[in-house]
Design an enzyme around this catalytic site. Structure first.
Site, PDB file in Angstrom:
ATOM      1  CG  ASP A  70      -2.111   0.978   0.979  1.00  0.00           C
ATOM      2  OD1 ASP A  70      -2.620   1.053  -0.158  1.00  0.00           O
ATOM      3  OD2 ASP A  70      -2.531   1.657   1.932  1.00  0.00           O
ATOM      4  CB  SER A  71       2.385   3.205  -1.990  1.00  0.00           C
ATOM      5  OG  SER A  71       1.759   2.867  -3.206  1.00  0.00           O
ATOM      6  CG  PHE A 146       2.126   4.931 -11.932  1.00  0.00           C
ATOM      7  CD1 PHE A 146       1.233   4.766 -10.884  1.00  0.00           C
ATOM      8  CD2 PHE A 146       3.339   4.257 -11.870  1.00  0.00           C
ATOM      9  CE1 PHE A 146       1.542   3.964  -9.798  1.00  0.00           C
ATOM     10  CE2 PHE A 146       3.662   3.453 -10.793  1.00  0.00           C
ATOM     11  CZ  PHE A 146       2.750   3.304  -9.750  1.00  0.00           C
ATOM     12  CG  ASP A 149       5.773   8.990 -10.477  1.00  0.00           C
ATOM     13  OD1 ASP A 149       5.725   9.122  -9.234  1.00  0.00           O
ATOM     14  OD2 ASP A 149       5.975   7.893 -11.039  1.00  0.00           O
TER      15      ASP A 149
END
Length: 187
Positions: A70-71, A146, A149
């Protein structure tokens, strides 16, 4: 523990798979994404990663490790939001949503956070974390990567992650740092 050679990543996100494959050369990593993924209703990145890893363990091939990741991004001006809600908060337009949320803000500090929880064939668990500090640019630049970024400028850099490219991300991203910590923890 010995280093896993096979890892089942409980995700349907091919971008995350690509980053982990680059960060963990020599490992066989495959997505274990199904139409019935578990709800990501944890209060922290670690909670959500653990939910996915345990779900992945149920669907992973015997003998392999299962991992959940998870981020997200935490913005100082937003009190750490969107955090674990990054994907839902972005609603398909992470760049536009963040630029709108920080319009007129001088405080543009952010950090990417990634937590990977891996569950071994024996049920043993490893938790690995990575962070990348930076600021949000005033406009998007670059085409690699993505999510956020194109507007995320890492500390010490003048270009966005999208401009720095995939080779840079392989060793510097929050996900690459978490992958390196995972590799150390299970070696």
């Amino acid at each position: 523990m010995t280093a896993p050679r096979t890892l089942a990543l409980a995700s349907r996100n091919p971008h995350k798979l690509e980053e982990l494959l680059r960060a963990l050369p020599g490992w066989e990593i495959a997505l274990v994404g199904r139409d019935d993924p578990p709800p990501e209703n944890g209060a922290t990145f670690e909670d959500n990663a653990r939910i996915k890893a345990r779900w992945g363990r149920l669907h992973a091939p015997p003998g392999s490790w299962a991992a959940g990741e998870d981020s997200g991004i935490e913005a100082t001006a937003l009190g750490g939001a969107p955090g674990v809600h990054s994907a839902r908060w972005a609603a398909g337009d992470p760049v536009g949503r963040m630029l709108e949320a920080l319009a007129g803000e001088e405080e543009r500090g952010v950090r990417y956070v990634c937590v990977v929880v891996a569950v071994g064939p024996d049920g043993g668990e490893v938790v690995a974390r990575g962070t990348l500090e930076g600021t949000i640019a005033r406009e998007a630049a670059g085409s690699a990567g993505f999510g956020f970024d194109p507007i995320f400028v890492p500390v010490g850099e003048t270009r966005t992650v999208a401009q720095l490219g995939d080779d840079w991300k392989r060793t510097h991203s929050h996900r690459a740092q978490a992958a390196a910590a995972l590799a150390l923890a299970v070696s």
